[in-house]
Write a protein that holds these residues in place. Structure first.
Motif, PDB file in Angstrom:
ATOM      1  N   ARG A   1     -23.574  55.152 -83.280  1.00  0.00           N
ATOM      2  CA  ARG A   1     -22.465  56.122 -83.362  1.00  0.00           C
ATOM      3  C   ARG A   1     -22.789  57.242 -84.349  1.00  0.00           C
ATOM      4  NH1 ARG A   1     -19.338  51.326 -83.249  1.00  0.00           N
ATOM      5  NH2 ARG A   1     -18.840  51.493 -85.470  1.00  0.00           N
ATOM      6  N   ILE A   2     -23.385  56.869 -85.487  1.00  0.00           N
ATOM      7  CA  ILE A   2     -23.756  57.891 -86.473  1.00  0.00           C
ATOM      8  C   ILE A   2     -24.816  58.826 -85.893  1.00  0.00           C
ATOM      9  CG2 ILE A   2     -24.856  58.286 -88.710  1.00  0.00           C
ATOM     10  CD1 ILE A   2     -23.651  55.643 -89.662  1.00  0.00           C
TER      11      ILE A   2
ATOM     12  N   TRP B   1     -23.299  61.141 -83.250  1.00  0.00           N
ATOM     13  CA  TRP B   1     -22.472  62.179 -83.895  1.00  0.00           C
ATOM     14  C   TRP B   1     -23.364  63.249 -84.523  1.00  0.00           C
ATOM     15  CZ3 TRP B   1     -22.143  64.427 -88.612  1.00  0.00           C
ATOM     16  CH2 TRP B   1     -21.025  65.230 -88.860  1.00  0.00           C
ATOM     17  N   SER B   2     -24.403  62.837 -85.226  1.00  0.00           N
ATOM     18  CA  SER B   2     -25.294  63.801 -85.880  1.00  0.00           C
ATOM     19  C   SER B   2     -25.989  64.686 -84.861  1.00  0.00           C
ATOM     20  CB  SER B   2     -26.335  63.062 -86.731  1.00  0.00           C
ATOM     21  OG  SER B   2     -25.722  62.337 -87.768  1.00  0.00           O
TER      22      SER B   2
ATOM     23  N   HIS C   1     -24.825  65.574 -81.986  1.00  0.00           N
ATOM     24  CA  HIS C   1     -23.834  66.497 -81.427  1.00  0.00           C
ATOM     25  C   HIS C   1     -23.346  67.517 -82.446  1.00  0.00           C
ATOM     26  CE1 HIS C   1     -22.724  63.453 -78.021  1.00  0.00           C
ATOM     27  NE2 HIS C   1     -23.865  64.093 -77.824  1.00  0.00           N
ATOM     28  N   HIS C   2     -23.500  67.215 -83.733  1.00  0.00           N
ATOM     29  CA  HIS C   2     -23.051  68.120 -84.805  1.00  0.00           C
ATOM     30  C   HIS C   2     -24.215  68.382 -85.761  1.00  0.00           C
ATOM     31  CE1 HIS C   2     -19.478  65.905 -83.353  1.00  0.00           C
ATOM     32  NE2 HIS C   2     -18.812  67.034 -83.570  1.00  0.00           N
ATOM     33  N   ARG C   3     -25.327  68.778 -85.194  1.00  0.00           N
ATOM     34  CA  ARG C   3     -26.539  68.857 -85.999  1.00  0.00           C
ATOM     35  C   ARG C   3     -26.466  69.919 -87.087  1.00  0.00           C
ATOM     36  NH1 ARG C   3     -29.675  70.248 -80.511  1.00  0.00           N
ATOM     37  NH2 ARG C   3     -29.291  72.483 -80.358  1.00  0.00           N
TER      38      ARG C   3
ATOM     39  N   ARG D   1     -30.741  58.031 -78.578  1.00  0.00           N
ATOM     40  CA  ARG D   1     -29.686  57.018 -78.656  1.00  0.00           C
ATOM     41  C   ARG D   1     -30.277  55.626 -78.876  1.00  0.00           C
ATOM     42  NH1 ARG D   1     -27.834  57.247 -73.834  1.00  0.00           N
ATOM     43  NH2 ARG D   1     -28.561  55.206 -73.120  1.00  0.00           N
TER      44      ARG D   1
ATOM     45  N   THR E   1     -28.626  60.108 -90.552  1.00  0.00           N
ATOM     46  CA  THR E   1     -27.767  61.263 -90.269  1.00  0.00           C
ATOM     47  C   THR E   1     -28.584  62.529 -90.014  1.00  0.00           C
ATOM     48  OG1 THR E   1     -27.517  61.675 -92.652  1.00  0.00           O
ATOM     49  CG2 THR E   1     -25.808  60.354 -91.581  1.00  0.00           C
TER      50      THR E   1
END
Length: 711
Positions: free
Chosen positions: A8-9, A12-13, A15-17, A265, A317
């Motif tokens: 999940r981390i 998220w990273s 997608h929000h790099r 992933r 991250t």
């Protein structure tokens, strides 16, 4: 499909790099800037000690009676009395510096060929090394003007100045050597400049941020002067390793034909999970040092926990964000003939596959053989002796400081290292106390604070200290009701060792229990948990044996520019135990996770061992090579304790990544078979930490569903 925390981390990273990367850079800049502005606070002598010596130092601190930094200068000549002219000139030169106090007249030796001049540095002893240079220049000037005499200097300020300069030079040497070494190894591992730079860049920024955070924390928990070196040693090695594991899995998945998103992933769910588990295990193991009862270890624990936490967070991250942005450009800067592995070599595992075939076909023979090798290496540890190494041993027997200490001590026994007896009473002027104090020669009474200080030479070292504590002081002060404690370098070393002996039991119990529980929670198998502890202990024992052989007995010490000093630094065994228990989890979690991953896909245990070890061999080899290189750099530094730490950790990691992970672990797991995966019925409710997995590979051996699987 359910995703674990690491997945999940990572998603998220990815997608929000921009947020992840800019947030990391902002964090590093703020932590470094604020921490640098606050400065580091070092511990006092009383905080760094234990037992009676620490109590003595605390009494002096509370009374505001900080001991000035004392210096000794010995002038020697070929004939009796020929030193007098140089001694007069030296006393005059020292007086002109304006930095000395209580300058005593020269005291001749028994044969009249030597004279000892004693004096103190003005001001706070803690800052004396920063102000001693004019004194050193004065001594050097007289030495150059009188080639017919020999002048030796030793003292708290001069030694502190020497030590500070040496640590600064050593730290720069370690930093500028370790980083290029790591880059070179990563270039060989990946064959691409960008892929090699990523782990090094993240590890260095993690260390910078951790340095700042540790400086802030030092205002609450004061630190030992070598703590930053220990932090860099741990942080850089662990930071590179974590990124290497993650990046290697992502590259392997891309090479297997996965698209970029799926590969990232899978890397997050598998290697990212292993990084989280490994980092948590290292941090919890380090927390065990808080139980030692010594502030030195509390500082080491805090430093390593901070740097491992920062490195771990950066790996799960920032790294996926950078990989998402770079995509296949991570292979940019390809170096010819490096890092290219054919499909067949990837599947057979290269050297790992060659080693595994006989290991898995004859596991009993290889298990016994590897245990015998490790126990043979551990054998010298049976005679381990520990002590707080004095500066004369830290710098080597031929250094200027060590020669001065030795010459002064031989000519004026007890001079360089006297005991300091601190007497605290309600009324220091009471007749019974005055009578007791009159039995000693060098006594300083502080009436306002009701404290007295006695300087007692220790011509026979620890034997003299034992006599002083057990016979002379009780005979003199038992009937006075005063508090009487002995401090000094020898007393401090003895007390420190005694506290370590008491503290190592709870620390060992804590880290073994926590390691067991973490492995049980991670793999839901008490067999794997117990195996982890046993393998770790074998690695630690082998490291102890090598350290004792090299640094206590001197076997092969000259090969690394060192020498045997007859003992191991007092704090080293406990530190190495805790660090190796934590670091060995890097490889253990990474390898066993991959074995469990294959086993959960339906492979037989032996086939899963084969695949897991082969698939992780490249990453483990690269990670181990980096750790060994970084630790080995510390083994070449000037300080004896840094050499011991570097060599001990380098040997242990090398053995752990080769003998233990490539031979002992697979052979033991092969012998245990399905018992590896047993979970007691009472523990079947443990939460599952299964990771998101790729589809099983074709052509691999499978087991019928449910055969031998127990949670």
């Amino acid at each position: 499909m359910r995703r674990n925390l690491a997945a999940r981390i990572g998603v998220w990273s990815a997608h929000h790099r921009k947020t992840a990367v800019l947030g990391w850079l902002l964090f590093v800049v703020l932590a470094t800037g604020i921490g640098g502005a606050s400065g580091m606070v070092e511990m006092s002598d009383s905080e760094n000690g234990a037992g009676d010596s620490a109590r003595a130092e605390q009494i002096l601190d509370d009374a505001g009676l900080g001991q000035p930094a004392g210096e000794l200068v010995m002038v020697s000549a070929a004939k009796a009395g020929d030193w007098k002219g140089a001694a007069r000139e030296l006393s005059a030169a020292l007086g002109r510096t304006g930095e000395v106090a209580d300058l005593a007249a020269p005291v001749p030796s028994e044969d009249g060929k030597d004279a000892l001049i004693t004096f103190d540095l003005k001001g706070d002893a803690a800052t004396a090394p920063d102000r001693v240079q004019p004194v050193l220049d004065a001594v050097d000037g007289v030495r150059e003007g009188h080639p017919d005499v020999t002048i030796h200097q030793f003292g708290e300020a001069s030694a502190g100045k020497w030590l500070g300069d040496l640590l600064s030079e050593d730290f720069k040497k370690a930093e500028f050597t370790a980083v290029p070494l790591a880059l070179g190894i990563l270039l060989v591992a990946f064959g691409a400049v960008v892929a090699a730079l990523l782990p090094v860049g993240l590890a260095l920024t993690a260390c910078l941020a951790a340095f700042g955070l540790l400086s802030l924390a030092s205002h609450q928990l004061h630190l030992f002067q070598t703590t930053y070196s220990v932090m860099f040693l741990m942080g850089f090695a662990v930071g590179v390793d974590y990124c290497l594991f993650y990046l290697r899995r992502e590259r392997d998945e891309r090479a297997a034909g996965r698209d970029a998103r799926t590969a990232l992933r899978i890397a997050a769910a598998t290697s990212g999970r292993a990084v989280l588990v490994s980092g948590l295990t290292v941090m919890v193991a380090m927390a065990g040092m808080f139980l030692s009862g010594l502030m030195l270890f509390k500082g080491f624990a805090l430093a390593t926990i901070i740097v491992v936490l920062v490195a771990m967070l950066g790996s799960v991250t920032v790294l996926p964000a950078l990989l998402s942005w770079l995509g296949d450009r991570v292979e940019a800067g390809r170096v010819p003939f490096l890092g290219r592995r054919g499909g067949r070599r990837a599947r057979t595992g290269g050297i790992a596959g060659t080693v595994l075939r006989p290991v898995l076909s004859r596991p009993r023979i290889f298990a016994v053989s590897s245990v015998v090798v490790l126990l043979a290496l551990a054998a010298p540890a049976i005679g381990m002796k520990t002590e707080q190494l004095g500066l004369e041993k830290q710098f080597g027997s031929q250094s200027q400081l060590s020669v001065a200490y030795r010459q002064i001590g031989e000519t004026f026994p007890g001079g360089p290292d006297p005991a300091r007896v601190v007497v605290k009473a309600d009324d220091i002027e009471a007749p019974v106390l005055r009578k007791a104090l009159d039995g000693f020669e060098k006594v300083t009474v502080h009436e306002a604070q009701n404290v007295a200080e006695i300087e007692v030479p220790l011509p026979h070292g620890r034997a003299s200290l034992r006599e002083l504590r057990e016979e002379r002081l009780p005979a003199a002060f038992d009937a006075t009701g005063a508090q009487v404690y002995v401090t000094g370098e020898t007393a401090g070393s003895v007390d420190f060792n005694e506290q370590l002996k008491r503290g190592i039991v709870p620390v060992f119990a804590f880290i073994t229990a926590v390691t067991f529980l973490l492995m049980l929670f991670c793999f839901r198998s008490y067999v794997i948990a117990v195996t982890s502890i046993v393998l770790n202990l074998l690695s630690v024992a082998a490291a102890y044996g090598v350290m004792v052989a090299v640094f206590q007995h001197g076997w092969g010490a000259s090969l690394i520019g060192s020498e045997g000093v007859g003992a191991i630094e007092a704090w080293m065994p406990l530190f190495v135990l805790v660090v190796l228990f934590g670091l060995s989890m890097d490889y253990h979690v990474f390898v066993v996770s991959r074995i469990r991953e294959a086993r959960d896909r339906g492979l037989t245990t032996r086939a899963a061992i084969d695949e897991g070890v082969r698939r992780t061999a490249g990453a483990v080899t690269g990670a181990a090579a980096i750790m060994v290189a970084v630790f080995a750099v510390f083994g070449t530094l000037s300080m004896q304790d840094m050499q011991q730490m570097g060599v001990g950790l380098a040997v242990a990691v090398l053995l752990d990544a080769t003998v233990v992970r490539m031979v002992l672990l697979p052979s033991v797991m092969a012998l245990l078979g399905e018992r590896n995966w047993r979970t007691p019925r009472a523990l079947t409710r443990l939460p599952s930490l299964e990771h998101e997995e790729p589809e099983p590979e074709p052509g691999r051996e499978r087991e019928p569903a449910g055969n031998g699987r127990r949670g």
